[in-house]
Design a protein around this motif. Structure first.
Motif, short mmCIF file in Angstrom:
data_model
loop_
_atom_site.label_atom_id
_atom_site.label_comp_id
_atom_site.label_asym_id
_atom_site.label_seq_id
_atom_site.Cartn_x
_atom_site.Cartn_y
_atom_site.Cartn_z
N ILE A 1 0.87 -1.18 0.00
CA ILE A 1 0.00 0.00 0.00
C ILE A 1 0.91 1.22 0.00
N PRO A 2 0.45 2.33 -0.60
CA PRO A 2 1.31 3.51 -0.64
C PRO A 2 1.60 4.03 0.76
N PRO A 3 2.82 4.44 1.03
CA PRO A 3 3.12 4.97 2.36
C PRO A 3 2.43 6.32 2.57
N GLY A 4 2.25 6.67 3.83
CA GLY A 4 1.66 7.97 4.14
C GLY A 4 2.67 9.09 3.94
N ARG A 5 2.16 10.33 4.07
CA ARG A 5 3.05 11.50 3.93
C ARG A 5 4.15 11.44 4.99
N HIS A 6 3.80 10.96 6.18
CA HIS A 6 4.78 10.74 7.23
C HIS A 6 4.89 9.23 7.47
N HIS A 7 6.10 8.75 7.37
CA HIS A 7 6.33 7.31 7.47
C HIS A 7 7.05 7.02 8.79
N ILE A 8 6.39 6.27 9.65
CA ILE A 8 6.95 5.95 10.98
C ILE A 8 7.38 4.50 10.99
N LYS A 9 8.66 4.29 11.24
CA LYS A 9 9.18 2.93 11.31
C LYS A 9 9.64 2.68 12.74
N VAL A 10 9.26 1.54 13.28
CA VAL A 10 9.68 1.19 14.64
C VAL A 10 10.53 -0.07 14.53
N CYS A 11 11.77 0.03 15.01
CA CYS A 11 12.68 -1.11 14.91
C CYS A 11 12.22 -2.23 15.83
N GLN A 12 12.21 -3.42 15.29
CA GLN A 12 11.82 -4.60 16.06
C GLN A 12 12.98 -5.57 16.17
N GLY B 1 2.13 -1.79 9.06
CA GLY B 1 2.01 -2.16 7.65
C GLY B 1 0.88 -1.41 6.95
N GLU B 2 0.13 -0.59 7.72
CA GLU B 2 -1.00 0.12 7.13
C GLU B 2 -0.73 1.63 7.07
N THR B 3 -1.59 2.29 6.30
CA THR B 3 -1.55 3.75 6.14
C THR B 3 -2.90 4.30 6.56
N THR B 4 -2.90 5.45 7.22
CA THR B 4 -4.18 6.04 7.64
C THR B 4 -5.02 6.38 6.41
N ASP B 5 -6.33 6.42 6.58
CA ASP B 5 -7.23 6.69 5.44
C ASP B 5 -6.92 8.01 4.76
N ASP B 6 -6.47 9.00 5.54
CA ASP B 6 -6.16 10.31 4.93
C ASP B 6 -4.75 10.33 4.32
N ARG B 7 -4.07 9.18 4.35
CA ARG B 7 -2.72 9.03 3.77
C ARG B 7 -1.67 9.94 4.43
N GLU B 8 -1.95 10.34 5.66
CA GLU B 8 -0.98 11.19 6.37
C GLU B 8 0.13 10.35 7.01
N TYR B 9 -0.23 9.20 7.58
CA TYR B 9 0.74 8.41 8.33
C TYR B 9 0.73 6.95 7.90
N SER B 10 1.92 6.37 7.88
CA SER B 10 2.00 4.93 7.75
C SER B 10 2.92 4.43 8.85
N LEU B 11 2.66 3.22 9.27
CA LEU B 11 3.38 2.63 10.39
C LEU B 11 3.99 1.31 9.93
N GLU B 12 5.23 1.12 10.27
CA GLU B 12 5.92 -0.07 9.77
C GLU B 12 6.87 -0.62 10.83
N ARG B 13 6.91 -1.94 10.93
CA ARG B 13 7.93 -2.61 11.74
C ARG B 13 9.13 -2.80 10.84
N VAL B 14 10.33 -2.53 11.35
CA VAL B 14 11.51 -2.81 10.54
C VAL B 14 12.49 -3.66 11.35
#
Ligand code: FES
Length: 154
Positions: A70-81, A106-119
């Motif tokens: 899915i397209p990443p959000g405008r702000h991409h937040i990655k949390v190291c695991q 792994g998801e992006t908010t509906d407004d495409r502002e934020y995405s959250l990812e485990r890395v």
């Protein structure tokens, strides 16, 4: 039948590689660099190029956590695991971010502002736990500090 829209920007990416299955992963990495994620159309385009089925390509891509669908959000937040971050509480950070943003990793908010990812380990273990926001590395994080960063960039 699925209608595939070829992305002209991918022609140059694909042209760098021979039409051999062994290049599938590097091609997918390049495609993701170009589009910021692997769209369904891109997967079909790669499959056509290599003479594979889209299911084969999708199956390989989903095996690796580095690929996004899915397209990443405008702000991409990655949390190291990685291990060092995990033992210092990165799991609590990602749980809190998921709750705050109302999305799963792994998801992006509906407004495409934020995405959250485990890395996986980001190579900054001395700073564990590590959170990367828009490619800027923040060390010794907790859920409260991460929330404050998100509020600042909003
Ligand atoms: S485990 Fe997180 S940076 Fe290495």
């Amino acid at each position: 039948m699925t209608t595939v829209t070829a992305a002209p920007e991918l022609d140059a990416v694909l042209a760098k590689y021979e039409r051999k299955r062994q290049y599938l992963i590097p091609i997918l990495q390049d495609v993701q660099d170009e589009l910021k994620y692997l769209s369904e159309d891109a997967i079909h385009q790669v499959a056509d190029y290599l003479g594979l089925s889209a299911n084969d390509v999708f199956g390989v891509a989903t095996f690796y956590t580095q690929f996004r669908f899915i397209p990443p959000g405008r702000h991409h937040i990655k949390v190291c695991q990685g291990t060092a971050c995990h033992v210092r509480g990165s799991g609590l950070i990602i749980e809190e971010m998921a709750r705050t943003l109302h999305i799963a990793p792994g998801e992006t908010t509906d407004d495409r502002e934020y995405s959250l990812e485990r890395v996986a380990c980001y190579g900054s273990c001395a700073l564990a736990p590590v959170v990367i926001v828009d490619d800027r590395v923040h060390g010794r994080m907790d859920a409260k500090k991460t929330t404050e960063i998100i509020e600042r960039i909003s």
